[in-house]
Scaffold this motif. Structure first.
Motif, short mmCIF file in Angstrom:
data_model
loop_
_atom_site.label_atom_id
_atom_site.label_comp_id
_atom_site.label_asym_id
_atom_site.label_seq_id
_atom_site.Cartn_x
_atom_site.Cartn_y
_atom_site.Cartn_z
N ARG A 113 -10.28 10.73 -12.99
CA ARG A 113 -10.32 10.52 -14.44
C ARG A 113 -10.79 9.12 -14.81
O ARG A 113 -11.19 8.88 -15.95
CB ARG A 113 -8.94 10.77 -15.03
N THR A 114 -10.71 8.18 -13.87
CA THR A 114 -11.07 6.80 -14.15
C THR A 114 -11.87 6.23 -12.99
O THR A 114 -11.77 6.69 -11.84
CB THR A 114 -9.81 5.93 -14.35
N GLU A 115 -12.66 5.20 -13.28
CA GLU A 115 -13.49 4.57 -12.26
C GLU A 115 -12.66 3.87 -11.19
O GLU A 115 -13.08 3.74 -10.05
CB GLU A 115 -14.44 3.55 -12.92
N ASP A 116 -11.46 3.38 -11.58
CA ASP A 116 -10.65 2.63 -10.63
C ASP A 116 -9.78 3.52 -9.74
O ASP A 116 -8.97 3.02 -8.96
CB ASP A 116 -9.76 1.62 -11.36
N ALA A 117 -9.94 4.84 -9.85
CA ALA A 117 -9.16 5.76 -9.01
C ALA A 117 -9.85 5.97 -7.67
O ALA A 117 -11.06 5.76 -7.53
CB ALA A 117 -8.97 7.09 -9.72
N GLU A 118 -9.09 6.40 -6.67
CA GLU A 118 -9.64 6.69 -5.34
C GLU A 118 -10.44 8.00 -5.41
O GLU A 118 -9.91 9.04 -5.78
CB GLU A 118 -8.51 6.81 -4.31
N HIS A 119 -11.70 7.93 -5.00
CA HIS A 119 -12.60 9.08 -5.13
C HIS A 119 -12.54 10.04 -3.95
O HIS A 119 -13.09 11.13 -4.02
CB HIS A 119 -14.05 8.60 -5.30
N TYR A 120 -11.90 9.64 -2.86
CA TYR A 120 -11.91 10.47 -1.66
C TYR A 120 -10.49 10.65 -1.11
O TYR A 120 -9.62 9.79 -1.29
CB TYR A 120 -12.79 9.83 -0.57
N VAL A 121 -10.29 11.79 -0.45
CA VAL A 121 -9.03 12.09 0.22
C VAL A 121 -9.27 12.11 1.72
O VAL A 121 -10.19 12.79 2.20
CB VAL A 121 -8.45 13.45 -0.24
N ASP A 122 -8.46 11.36 2.47
CA ASP A 122 -8.55 11.35 3.92
C ASP A 122 -7.93 12.64 4.46
O ASP A 122 -6.74 12.89 4.27
CB ASP A 122 -7.81 10.13 4.48
N THR A 123 -8.74 13.47 5.14
CA THR A 123 -8.25 14.76 5.63
C THR A 123 -8.16 14.80 7.15
O THR A 123 -8.14 15.88 7.75
CB THR A 123 -9.18 15.89 5.14
N THR A 124 -8.12 13.62 7.79
CA THR A 124 -8.09 13.58 9.26
C THR A 124 -6.68 13.70 9.82
O THR A 124 -6.51 14.14 10.95
CB THR A 124 -8.73 12.28 9.77
N GLY A 125 -5.67 13.31 9.07
CA GLY A 125 -4.32 13.27 9.60
C GLY A 125 -3.54 14.56 9.34
O GLY A 125 -4.06 15.54 8.80
N ALA A 126 -2.27 14.53 9.72
CA ALA A 126 -1.39 15.68 9.52
C ALA A 126 -0.87 15.76 8.09
O ALA A 126 -0.30 16.78 7.69
CB ALA A 126 -0.21 15.61 10.50
N THR A 127 -1.06 14.69 7.32
CA THR A 127 -0.64 14.67 5.92
C THR A 127 -1.83 14.25 5.05
O THR A 127 -2.43 13.21 5.30
CB THR A 127 0.52 13.69 5.70
N TRP A 128 -2.15 15.07 4.07
CA TRP A 128 -3.21 14.73 3.12
C TRP A 128 -2.57 14.25 1.83
O TRP A 128 -1.65 14.89 1.30
CB TRP A 128 -4.09 15.95 2.82
N LYS A 129 -3.05 13.12 1.29
CA LYS A 129 -2.47 12.53 0.09
C LYS A 129 -3.55 12.29 -0.95
O LYS A 129 -4.68 11.92 -0.61
CB LYS A 129 -1.80 11.19 0.43
N TRP A 130 -3.19 12.47 -2.22
CA TRP A 130 -4.10 12.15 -3.31
C TRP A 130 -3.29 11.88 -4.57
O TRP A 130 -2.08 12.15 -4.62
CB TRP A 130 -5.12 13.27 -3.54
#
Length: 500
Positions: free
Chosen positions: A29-46
């Motif tokens: 929703r905003t430019e300062d937000a994280e644009h990607y989710v790391d999907t390599t680990g056992a836990t995905w966070k966003w």
């Protein structure tokens, strides 16, 4: 064979490993937000609107093959749906794993149906999600899913209510007396030099004037306030100031940062926002662009905004959930009461379609009175009504039963809505009921079930809107528009029948 050994044998036989790219690009929703989710680990966070979501794959009790397929599904949803929606998806994936029948894979038709039934007992949304998940797996060619099983799941009847049913059943709005108290709070409950009080007051004032969702308030930036200065003819004032707020849309489909649309606001609110921007710069520096901040120089989350609005209005004893949602209902209901058309209400509320707006219009008796006063006694209006596309209003005895119109609308079989004036040997080339209300050869029965036709058409329109939203092609879908035109024709017939 031991159940665990049997399960391992099936996993080995079918086999599927998600080709994980390592990161998923999400809608923000905003430019300062994280644009990607790391999907390599056992836990995905966003994160979405300040709310954190996660899915811990090690805690999900599903066969490894299904878990890998679920990873592919969640990855797909992260790149195509809002992060908030995927947060709900992640929770529901875990709920599927809690059903005993889901442990052994591939699922037989009986076990898949048992999963659906058990999920439905807990929550109808879980059952709907399971059908959607199964459909996606089948359509994307994942192993272990069959077309026959999907048809059984799809044909299983679920008691699904309309997403706007609450608007029909509950008239949630602010009374005139409460509105006066809200305006009093907006006017008196802030100190322009008290940052916390000013921030809360601006949140309430914007919510009262524009009724945005908390996620829209979360995404507001200081630069979204636009000031237009026009020279004044009054010698005492050199110029007049007019304010607009470029409000980010919450549910408009598309990739990237949501589009912003200008909304005119009052001068009083514009002055308050300018004062809040100045205080933000004093406290946090000029490099902070967000309008609503925490003291830690990060954006105030959508959840915190909701809590703030509820607390601000708590002394008024408003209905349950009396915060942003209540103020949105109040704006929609107020526009409907004033006779605003559905498209105007939809634009003001930021809706993708006019279905919700029609719910506001249908939910209030005031609109009927307005139409009656404005049109009911007008001769021109009466002439236009007589020139509608259908034939004259008729009685059931005027037509043989063989000439009565019958058909299926959505999933409801309807008969006796009117009579067809086509010659007996002619077969109508159009779809019965859907086309009748715009046909000169159709004569509506004065006591026909036209209200049931209207209700079924609304459900049909919502079905096509939901389908178009899933494929992100709402702007290219003509069916909802055609159904809305049919709905207008049905409304006209109902009005004519009421005059009889």
């Amino acid at each position: 064979m031991h159940p665990e050994l049997s399960e391992k044998a099936e996993v080995t036989r079918i086999g599927y490993a998600f080709p994980n790219p390592g990161r998923a690009k999400i809608r923000v929703r905003t430019e300062d937000a994280e644009h990607y989710v790391d999907t390599t680990g056992a836990t995905w966070k966003w994160t979405d609107s300040g709310t954190k979501y996660r899915i811990r794959w090690n805690e999900i009790r599903l066969p490894e093959t299904v878990k890998e397929i679920a990873k592919a599904y969640i990855f797909h949803r992260l790149e195509s749906r809002s992060p908030h929606t995927v947060g709900s998806d992640a929770s529901m994936i875990k709920d599927i794993g809690a059903i005993e029948n889901s442990i052994v894979f591939p699922w037989t038709t009986e076990s898949a149906l048992a999963i659906l039934v058990n999920l439905y007992k807990r929550d109808v949304k879980l059952a709907i999600f399971f059908r959607v998940f199964y459909c996606w797996c089948l359509a994307s060619g994942k192993p272990g899913f069959s077309r026959e099983t999907y048809f059984v799941l799809e044909e299983t009847k679920l008691n699904i209510s309309s997403p706007y049913q609450s608007l029909f059943l509950h008239l949630r709005y602010v009374t005139q007396e409460q509105e006066i108290l809200v305006l009093r709070i907006i006017k008196d409950s802030y100190d322009p030099d008290d940052w916390h009080a000013l921030r809360s007051n601006v949140l309430l004032h914007i919510s009262f004037e524009l009724a945005p969702r908390p996620s829209q308030l979360y995404a507001l930036n200081a630069e979204d306030l636009e000031v237009l200065k026009i020279p004044s003819k009054d010698l005492a004032n050199k110029e007049n100031e007019f304010y607009s707020l470029w409000l980010p849309m919450a549910k408009k489909r598309g990739a990237g940062i949501p589009e912003r649309r200008p909304k005119q606001i009052s001068t009083e609110l514009g002055n308050k926002i300018q004062q809040l921007i100045r205080l933000n710069e004093v406290l946090f520096g000029k490099n902070i662009n967000a309008l609503f901040l925490k003291s830690s120089r990060i954006r105030l989350s959508a959840y915190s905004i909701s809590v703030c609005l509820i607390q601000k209005l708590e002394p008024l004893n408003l209905p349950t959930g009396g915060g942003a949602t209540l103020l949105r209902h109040h704006l929609g209901q107020g526009l409907a009461d004033q006779g605003a058309p559905a498209d105007v209400i939809a634009e003001a509320m930021g809706h993708n379609s006019t279905v919700a707006a029609r719910a506001y219009i249908a939910a209030t008796p005031t609109i009927a009175k307005i139409k009656a006063r404005a049109l009911g006694k007008n001769d021109t209006y009466k002439s236009i009504m007589k020139m509608m596309l259908t034939g004259e209003i008729a009685a059931r005895d005027d037509f043989d039963k063989e000439r009565w119109v019958k058909g299926v609308v959505h999933t409801q079989y309807l008969v006796g809505i009117g009579g067809c004036d086509l010659p007996a040997q002619n077969h109508c080339p159009k779809n019965p009921i859907y086309s009748c209300y715009t046909c000169r050869d159709f004569h509506p029965f004065a006591d026909g079930p036209h209200d049931k036709v209207r209700s079924a058409l609304e459900m049909q329109a919502q079905f096509f809107i939901d389908a178009a939203l899933k494929s992100m092609e709402l702007d290219r879908s003509r069916v909802p528009v055609q159904l809305e035109q049919t709905l207008e024709a049905v409304d006209a017939v109902i009005s004519r029948c009421n005059e009889k």
